[in-house]
Design an enzyme around this catalytic site. Sequence first.
Site, short mmCIF file in Angstrom:
data_model
loop_
_atom_site.label_atom_id
_atom_site.label_comp_id
_atom_site.label_asym_id
_atom_site.label_seq_id
_atom_site.Cartn_x
_atom_site.Cartn_y
_atom_site.Cartn_z
N GLY A 110 0.85 -1.20 0.00
CA GLY A 110 0.00 0.00 0.00
C GLY A 110 0.87 1.24 0.00
N ALA A 111 1.94 1.20 0.83
CA ALA A 111 2.90 2.30 0.92
C ALA A 111 4.12 1.79 1.66
CB ALA A 111 2.28 3.49 1.64
N MET A 112 5.23 2.54 1.56
CA MET A 112 6.47 2.15 2.25
C MET A 112 7.19 3.39 2.75
SD MET A 112 8.55 -0.02 3.36
CE MET A 112 10.09 0.37 4.18
N GLU A 113 7.58 3.35 4.03
CA GLU A 113 8.05 4.56 4.73
C GLU A 113 9.53 4.88 4.54
OE1 GLU A 113 8.44 1.18 7.84
OE2 GLU A 113 7.04 1.69 6.26
N ASN A 114 10.08 4.73 3.33
CA ASN A 114 11.48 5.09 3.12
C ASN A 114 11.69 6.53 3.60
OD1 ASN A 114 11.51 2.72 1.20
ND2 ASN A 114 10.30 4.15 -0.01
N HIS B 44 0.03 7.70 8.62
CA HIS B 44 0.71 6.49 9.10
C HIS B 44 2.18 6.50 8.66
CE1 HIS B 44 1.22 2.17 10.05
NE2 HIS B 44 2.03 2.22 9.01
N GLU B 45 2.42 6.78 7.38
CA GLU B 45 3.80 6.73 6.87
C GLU B 45 4.67 7.83 7.48
OE1 GLU B 45 4.63 4.08 5.34
OE2 GLU B 45 2.55 3.46 5.12
N HIS C 177 6.29 7.30 10.84
CA HIS C 177 7.57 6.59 10.83
C HIS C 177 8.76 7.56 10.76
CE1 HIS C 177 6.15 2.42 10.28
NE2 HIS C 177 5.23 2.91 9.49
#
Length: 682
Positions: free
Chosen positions: A140-144, A176-177, A180
């Site tokens: 869905g998404a990634m918190e790089n 949410h992301e 992080h």
Amino acid sequence: MQATYARKSFPCFDEPAMKAVFSVTIIHSRDTVALSNGKEKEASEAVIDSVAVKITTFEPTRKMSTYLLAFIVSDFVPIESNQNDLLIRIWARRKAIDDGQGSYALNVTGPILRFYEHYYNTSYPLSKSDQIALPDFNAGAMENWGLVTYRETALLYDPILSSTGNKERVSTVIAHELAHMDAHQILAVCFSKGAAVLRMLSEFLTEPVFARGLSSYLNTFAFGNTVYTDLWDHLQQAVENAPGIHIPHSVENIMNRWTLQMGYPVVTVDTRTGSVTQKHFLLDPGSTVDRPSQFNYTWYVPIKWMKTGVQQPQYWLLQKTDTHIPMRVSGQDWVLANTNVSGYFRVNYDPDNWDRLLSVLNTNHQTVSIINRAQIIDDAFNLARAKIISTTLALRTTKYLSKERDYIPWESALRNLNYYILMFDRNEVYGVLQAYLKKQIQPLFEHFKTITSNWTRVPTGHTDQYNQINAIGIACSAGVEGCRELIKSWYREWMKNPSRNPIHPNLKSTVYCYAIAFGGVAEWDFAWNMFKNATLASEASRLRSALACSKIPWLLNRYLEYTLDPTKIRKQDATSTIQNIARNVVGMPLAWNFVNARWSYIFQQYGKGSFSFSNLVSGITQRFSTEYELQELKRFKEENLSVGFGSATMALEQAIEKTTANIKWVTENKAEVQRWFAQEST
């Protein structure tokens, strides 16, 4: 780079606890743009092997784990703003940016970051915030850090074409992301149980004390590794420095019972005697708990409660059994425990108190808060599944719904009744179940027809907009007068003039689905053409789901074939499309046969490393509830052992367990449920 792909990109110790500073330089073609975690430091042009290229160098990153590194080369374009010297950019395909689909994300990013800075009393640790929408992205998404990647549906929003649900999804995924980034990579605990337990903690410590402890913890361990007890220590210090906060044990002692034990308790209040007991809640009463607990499955339970509508002082249940005399009531008085659903446990009562609570719901449901009305329903259905109370008692909690107009109790009831629909929509129980639903939903359907001036206006309340979707969806599936005609007329109007869609974005998913279910080939083909030409990801997603709603088997079989052709259905969407078809009662056996016949190919294409792949098995088998289907599953497992199941291995074991449990549940409950619905639907 998540979970372990960094090691495929460059030599490294690819473990989250091992951190480093990364200096990135990207060589790329001149007509593209390069992005990484840090800000662009310099860009130059060069000729390498007689090819003109661009060389982009980025500032070094903070000390961080390998899985947070990112580099992207694309022809995407940004929109940007500068807030308090922080560069914020949203990147996407040029068409999406030109259509204004990135503006909402850009507008909410700054306020979200400021909220975190204020709440945690810590500043955003990076020099820029890039967020990019990718057309093909499995997660869905990634918190790089500094370069967050999203599916298009999770970042892009069109103010005219998108729904309230799309808007909420974009803001919650961004929040949410970004947690992080600002939570220095520490608030990753905030998933399901973690979030519920932390919410309970903030309730009994009070929000200001909780926030102070969290802030102190985050600032102490910025960019480092920690163990969970460090958080408890900082919260304990905050408690000790706060006058008037009294808890029965240390934060660590209380919280270890919630974090180190499987599951959560069910608390039983007997209002005849005032006795309060707790035990480990198991949805399947037949399951055996083979994992021992040092705390013997006893929790320190903070119980907020009310008596006959009046809030009482909080009570702590500290052992398996206790007596709390104020909870002993008689006459018309009633007890409701876990007010505001602030605690992570289920509540059961003696039969008399259940009767009094149901009587309150039936006579004056607004005496009980919206969230507690939803809780009564949800607890009752789960307690019935666990055989702690009878199935008919759970069903009785839905009788008052003909008077309910709020979304959360309806949503709670529909999610729980969904299991009954899945178990019975292929046999004779479904007729009386449908009749009961029709009777209960009719007043809600009429209510929304009235307040929207015959479906011409949007309800003002946020949750009312969601409940209008429930009202129309359930009314159409249960055959409420006027629903089918409404849906068909809207869709017909759109088919006449494809460039002017008269259906409000909030209602599109429901209307598309039922129009295709009620329609034939023309309705399906029209939706397919609109899907192929959609330029907004969320609109394409809605149409893709709705195409699975057809009741015509050959159309569904053709659609199943399309899922394996990447020119028709994107690879990232293939398995979820098969699941959508299986959700349709007509499509379920077709999807099962399709996956059965092509398992080897599907596994090769989609089964390697995709964590959404396990949903395919659980999605297709969720209706399985007969001995024949159980044997089919076991045969499928045997025949494909040589191929393998990858990330779906556990899902397959669970499907066999769930099917076994479903068979048992249907055998035990079918007659009683059929009798109850027959009696209540007339």
